[in-house]
Design a protein around this motif. Structure first.
Motif, PDB file in Angstrom:
ATOM      1  N   ASP A 187      -5.673   2.592   4.649  1.00 14.79           N
ATOM      2  CA  ASP A 187      -5.606   1.188   4.242  1.00 14.79           C
ATOM      3  C   ASP A 187      -5.225   1.052   2.770  1.00 14.79           C
ATOM      4  O   ASP A 187      -4.534   0.095   2.393  1.00 14.79           O
ATOM      5  N   ALA A 188      -5.666   2.002   1.946  1.00 20.11           N
ATOM      6  CA  ALA A 188      -5.303   1.952   0.530  1.00 20.11           C
ATOM      7  C   ALA A 188      -3.795   2.103   0.358  1.00 20.11           C
ATOM      8  O   ALA A 188      -3.167   1.396  -0.435  1.00 20.11           O
ATOM      9  N   ILE A 189      -3.200   3.021   1.102  1.00 19.09           N
ATOM     10  CA  ILE A 189      -1.749   3.200   1.041  1.00 19.09           C
ATOM     11  C   ILE A 189      -1.048   1.955   1.575  1.00 19.09           C
ATOM     12  O   ILE A 189      -0.062   1.480   0.989  1.00 19.09           O
ATOM     13  N   ALA A 190      -1.550   1.416   2.687  1.00 21.32           N
ATOM     14  CA  ALA A 190      -0.943   0.213   3.256  1.00 21.32           C
ATOM     15  C   ALA A 190      -1.027  -0.969   2.297  1.00 21.32           C
ATOM     16  O   ALA A 190      -0.097  -1.774   2.192  1.00 21.32           O
ATOM     17  N   PHE A 191      -2.146  -1.086   1.575  1.00 23.34           N
ATOM     18  CA  PHE A 191      -2.321  -2.165   0.609  1.00 23.34           C
ATOM     19  C   PHE A 191      -1.282  -2.056  -0.510  1.00 23.34           C
ATOM     20  O   PHE A 191      -0.635  -3.041  -0.882  1.00 23.34           O
ATOM     21  N   LEU A 192      -1.102  -0.834  -1.039  1.00 20.62           N
ATOM     22  CA  LEU A 192      -0.116  -0.641  -2.106  1.00 20.62           C
ATOM     23  C   LEU A 192       1.299  -0.890  -1.582  1.00 20.62           C
ATOM     24  O   LEU A 192       2.152  -1.434  -2.306  1.00 20.62           O
ATOM     25  N   ALA A 193       1.552  -0.524  -0.320  1.00 18.26           N
ATOM     26  CA  ALA A 193       2.861  -0.795   0.275  1.00 18.26           C
ATOM     27  C   ALA A 193       3.096  -2.296   0.416  1.00 18.26           C
ATOM     28  O   ALA A 193       4.206  -2.795   0.197  1.00 18.26           O
ATOM     29  N   ALA A 194       2.037  -3.032   0.786  1.00 18.98           N
ATOM     30  CA  ALA A 194       2.161  -4.484   0.959  1.00 18.98           C
ATOM     31  C   ALA A 194       2.541  -5.172  -0.347  1.00 18.98           C
ATOM     32  O   ALA A 194       3.254  -6.187  -0.340  1.00 18.98           O
ATOM     33  N   LEU A 195       2.086  -4.620  -1.464  1.00 19.63           N
ATOM     34  CA  LEU A 195       2.456  -5.182  -2.769  1.00 19.63           C
ATOM     35  C   LEU A 195       3.951  -5.048  -3.026  1.00 19.63           C
ATOM     36  O   LEU A 195       4.496  -5.744  -3.890  1.00 19.63           O
ATOM     37  N   ARG A 196       4.611  -4.158  -2.307  1.00 22.35           N
ATOM     38  CA  ARG A 196       6.057  -3.970  -2.430  1.00 22.35           C
ATOM     39  C   ARG A 196       6.802  -4.511  -1.215  1.00 22.35           C
ATOM     40  O   ARG A 196       7.939  -4.147  -0.953  1.00 22.35           O
ATOM     41  N   GLY A 197       6.128  -5.385  -0.436  1.00 31.33           N
ATOM     42  CA  GLY A 197       6.808  -6.092   0.639  1.00 31.33           C
ATOM     43  C   GLY A 197       6.788  -5.436   1.995  1.00 31.33           C
ATOM     44  O   GLY A 197       7.446  -5.911   2.925  1.00 31.33           O
ATOM     45  N   VAL A 198       6.029  -4.352   2.168  1.00 32.27           N
ATOM     46  CA  VAL A 198       5.961  -3.670   3.462  1.00 32.27           C
ATOM     47  C   VAL A 198       4.845  -4.302   4.292  1.00 32.27           C
ATOM     48  O   VAL A 198       3.704  -4.416   3.817  1.00 32.27           O
ATOM     49  N   PRO A 199       5.112  -4.740   5.534  1.00 34.06           N
ATOM     50  CA  PRO A 199       4.056  -5.299   6.381  1.00 34.06           C
ATOM     51  C   PRO A 199       2.892  -4.319   6.541  1.00 34.06           C
ATOM     52  O   PRO A 199       3.100  -3.097   6.569  1.00 34.06           O
ATOM     53  N   LEU A 200       1.666  -4.861   6.656  1.00 36.65           N
ATOM     54  CA  LEU A 200       0.483  -4.005   6.683  1.00 36.65           C
ATOM     55  C   LEU A 200       0.516  -2.979   7.811  1.00 36.65           C
ATOM     56  O   LEU A 200       0.165  -1.822   7.616  1.00 36.65           O
ATOM     57  N   ALA A 201       0.920  -3.420   9.019  1.00 29.53           N
ATOM     58  CA  ALA A 201       0.940  -2.489  10.154  1.00 29.53           C
ATOM     59  C   ALA A 201       1.897  -1.332   9.882  1.00 29.53           C
ATOM     60  O   ALA A 201       1.587  -0.166  10.154  1.00 29.53           O
ATOM     61  N   GLU A 202       3.052  -1.655   9.330  1.00 27.93           N
ATOM     62  CA  GLU A 202       4.019  -0.606   9.005  1.00 27.93           C
ATOM     63  C   GLU A 202       3.484   0.284   7.894  1.00 27.93           C
ATOM     64  O   GLU A 202       3.663   1.508   7.910  1.00 27.93           O
ATOM     65  N   GLY A 203       2.797  -0.301   6.929  1.00 25.55           N
ATOM     66  CA  GLY A 203       2.218   0.468   5.843  1.00 25.55           C
ATOM     67  C   GLY A 203       1.164   1.441   6.338  1.00 25.55           C
ATOM     68  O   GLY A 203       1.077   2.576   5.855  1.00 25.55           O
ATOM     69  N   ARG A 204       0.342   0.986   7.306  1.00 30.95           N
ATOM     70  CA  ARG A 204      -0.676   1.885   7.869  1.00 30.95           C
ATOM     71  C   ARG A 204      -0.017   3.054   8.603  1.00 30.95           C
ATOM     72  O   ARG A 204      -0.453   4.202   8.489  1.00 30.95           O
ATOM     73  N   ARG A 205       1.029   2.735   9.371  1.00 32.69           N
ATOM     74  CA  ARG A 205       1.719   3.795  10.111  1.00 32.69           C
ATOM     75  C   ARG A 205       2.347   4.806   9.151  1.00 32.69           C
ATOM     76  O   ARG A 205       2.179   6.021   9.308  1.00 32.69           O
ATOM     77  N   LYS A 206       3.030   4.299   8.134  1.00 32.65           N
ATOM     78  CA  LYS A 206       3.653   5.197   7.169  1.00 32.65           C
ATOM     79  C   LYS A 206       2.604   5.963   6.365  1.00 32.65           C
ATOM     80  O   LYS A 206       2.802   7.129   6.027  1.00 32.65           O
ATOM     81  N   GLY A 207       1.483   5.291   6.091  1.00 36.65           N
ATOM     82  CA  GLY A 207       0.405   5.958   5.364  1.00 36.65           C
ATOM     83  C   GLY A 207      -0.130   7.154   6.114  1.00 36.65           C
ATOM     84  O   GLY A 207      -0.339   8.229   5.530  1.00 36.65           O
ATOM     85  N   ARG A 208      -0.361   6.979   7.415  1.00 35.72           N
ATOM     86  CA  ARG A 208      -0.839   8.097   8.224  1.00 35.72           C
ATOM     87  C   ARG A 208       0.184   9.225   8.251  1.00 35.72           C
ATOM     88  O   ARG A 208      -0.160  10.411   8.166  1.00 35.72           O
ATOM     89  N   GLU A 209       1.459   8.863   8.380  1.00 38.42           N
ATOM     90  CA  GLU A 209       2.508   9.873   8.410  1.00 38.42           C
ATOM     91  C   GLU A 209       2.546  10.667   7.099  1.00 38.42           C
ATOM     92  O   GLU A 209       2.673  11.897   7.104  1.00 38.42           O
ATOM     93  N   LEU A 210       2.430   9.960   5.989  1.00 38.23           N
ATOM     94  CA  LEU A 210       2.455  10.630   4.693  1.00 38.23           C
ATOM     95  C   LEU A 210       1.236  11.534   4.504  1.00 38.23           C
ATOM     96  O   LEU A 210       1.347  12.657   3.996  1.00 38.23           O
ATOM     97  N   LEU A 211       0.072  11.046   4.886  1.00 35.54           N
ATOM     98  CA  LEU A 211      -1.137  11.855   4.761  1.00 35.54           C
ATOM     99  C   LEU A 211      -1.019  13.128   5.605  1.00 35.54           C
ATOM    100  O   LEU A 211      -1.399  14.219   5.150  1.00 35.54           O
ATOM    101  N   GLU A 212      -0.507  12.994   6.817  1.00 37.45           N
ATOM    102  CA  GLU A 212      -0.305  14.168   7.672  1.00 37.45           C
ATOM    103  C   GLU A 212       0.684  15.139   7.018  1.00 37.45           C
ATOM    104  O   GLU A 212       0.444  16.353   6.966  1.00 37.45           O
ATOM    105  N   ALA A 213       1.792  14.601   6.509  1.00 35.60           N
ATOM    106  CA  ALA A 213       2.836  15.443   5.931  1.00 35.60           C
ATOM    107  C   ALA A 213       2.350  16.194   4.695  1.00 35.60           C
ATOM    108  O   ALA A 213       2.855  17.272   4.374  1.00 35.60           O
ATOM    109  N   HIS A 214       1.354  15.631   3.993  1.00 38.45           N
ATOM    110  CA  HIS A 214       0.838  16.260   2.783  1.00 38.45           C
ATOM    111  C   HIS A 214      -0.493  16.977   3.016  1.00 38.45           C
ATOM    112  O   HIS A 214      -1.225  17.279   2.070  1.00 38.45           O
TER     113      HIS A 214
END
Length: 335
Positions: free
Chosen positions: A108-135
């Protein structure tokens, strides 16, 4: 300012397209001049470092480039716009003062920061999980920030800075507070960003990071920039140094050594002559000096910093790095 966002992008003297161009930036706080006539040109896709001690004006310069604060005078263009806030969604910014909501889950923290740059929350959560997994942090996706180590929390904030795939990433003292392992991870992340064409600019008081990573640097001290350009150009301000070891201790060949040659232990040390090494080699061979070893070393960025910014600024830089290292040790001891 005109806000001519659609104008053609600026280019540098070599024709490279610029992500950032700043001219004669000045910022005063009451009677204190924090930044005094700074010029910076950052080519697209470059890794660019702003190198200087604490209090040199690094953070103020970055904040002006981002439009967080306005300069008192001077101009700036960021990603083709002279109004940086208009292109904020194309920028990722990691400030020195880190901070996430402790009760938020990492995703949710990643999604929140993404939302500040115009990314919808649901998409931000999905991308956040992907990034966390990748790292390698997938196991922490549903943990609250307060449950994470300091290094993990910083990694989450870094991913939140990158989640919207910005064209320009701005890091303010990104290595501050990180242990050696996480510093190495961050260096790899910066190189990966540049390899994908992302422009990266970061401030630092640690010369080693700038020397390892940067294509170009701006050396800043006392709010002024005495040098801005390629790292190699900074190092070339000083002539290479020669180390020579001979079998014969004395002879007519010694007359061929430069005036600054000094003998320490088994070696001679001197500045590479303007004429190059070949005439000296001939004199050594003809004089039967018996060359056991000879090496030529270019000046490092530290020596270049001293030559460009002065001894006082170099001492301040070393003190800043020492204070940061002590801070990391103190934090580690409190765990």
């Amino acid at each position: 300012m005109s806000g001519n966002h659609g104008d053609a992008a600026a280019v540098d003297a070599c024709g490279a397209e610029l992500a950032i161009e700043a001219r004669a930036l000045v910022k005063r706080f009451d009677d204190f001049t924090a930044v005094d006539g700074v010029d910076i040109s950052v080519p697209k896709g470059a890794i660019y470092g702003i190198l200087g001690p604490n209090g040199a004006g690094k953070t103020t310069t970055l904040r002006m480039l981002l439009g967080i604060i306005d300069p008192d005078s001077g101009t700036r263009r960021v990603l083709g716009s002279d109004r940086p806030t208009e292109v904020a969604r194309r920028i990722g910014y990691l400030p020195e003062e880190r901070g996430l909501y402790p009760a938020m889950k990492a995703t949710d923290a990643i999604a929140f920061l993404a939302a500040l740059r115009g990314v919808p929350l649901a998409e931000g959560r999905r991308k956040g999980r992907e990034l966390l997994e990748a790292h390698g942090l997938g196991y922490a996706a549903d943990r609250q920030i307060r449950q994470l180590s300091k290094g993990m929390a910083q990694q989450v904030q870094l991913l939140g800075t990158l989640v919207h795939q910005p064209d320009l990433v701005v890091f303010d003292e990104p290595f501050s507070g990180l242990d050696a392992l996480n510093q190495g991870k961050l260096e790899r992340t910066i190189r990966d960003l540049a390899a994908r064409g992302t422009t990266v600019i970061f401030s630092t008081h640690v010369i080693a990071h700038a020397e390892r990573l940067c294509d170009q640097v701006a050396i800043i001290a006392g709010g002024k920039v005495p040098f801005a350009g390629p790292v190699d150009a900074a190092r070339d301000r000083l002539r290479p140094q020669v180390r020579l070891e001979t079998r014969v201790a004395d002879g007519p060949w010694r007359a061929a050594l430069p005036a600054d040659a000094r003998h320490e232990g088994a070696f001679w040390y001197f500045t590479l002559p303007e004429s190059g090494i070949e005439p000296l080699l001939r004199a050594l061979i003809e004089g039967e000096a018996g060359i056991l070893s000879l090496s030529i070393e270019r000046a490092g960025l530290h020596d270049a910093f001293v030559a460009i910014a002065g001894e006082a600024a170099a001492r301040a830089l070393e003190e800043s790095a020492a204070e940061a290292a002590q801070g990391r040790q103190a934090k580690g001891g409190r765990r």
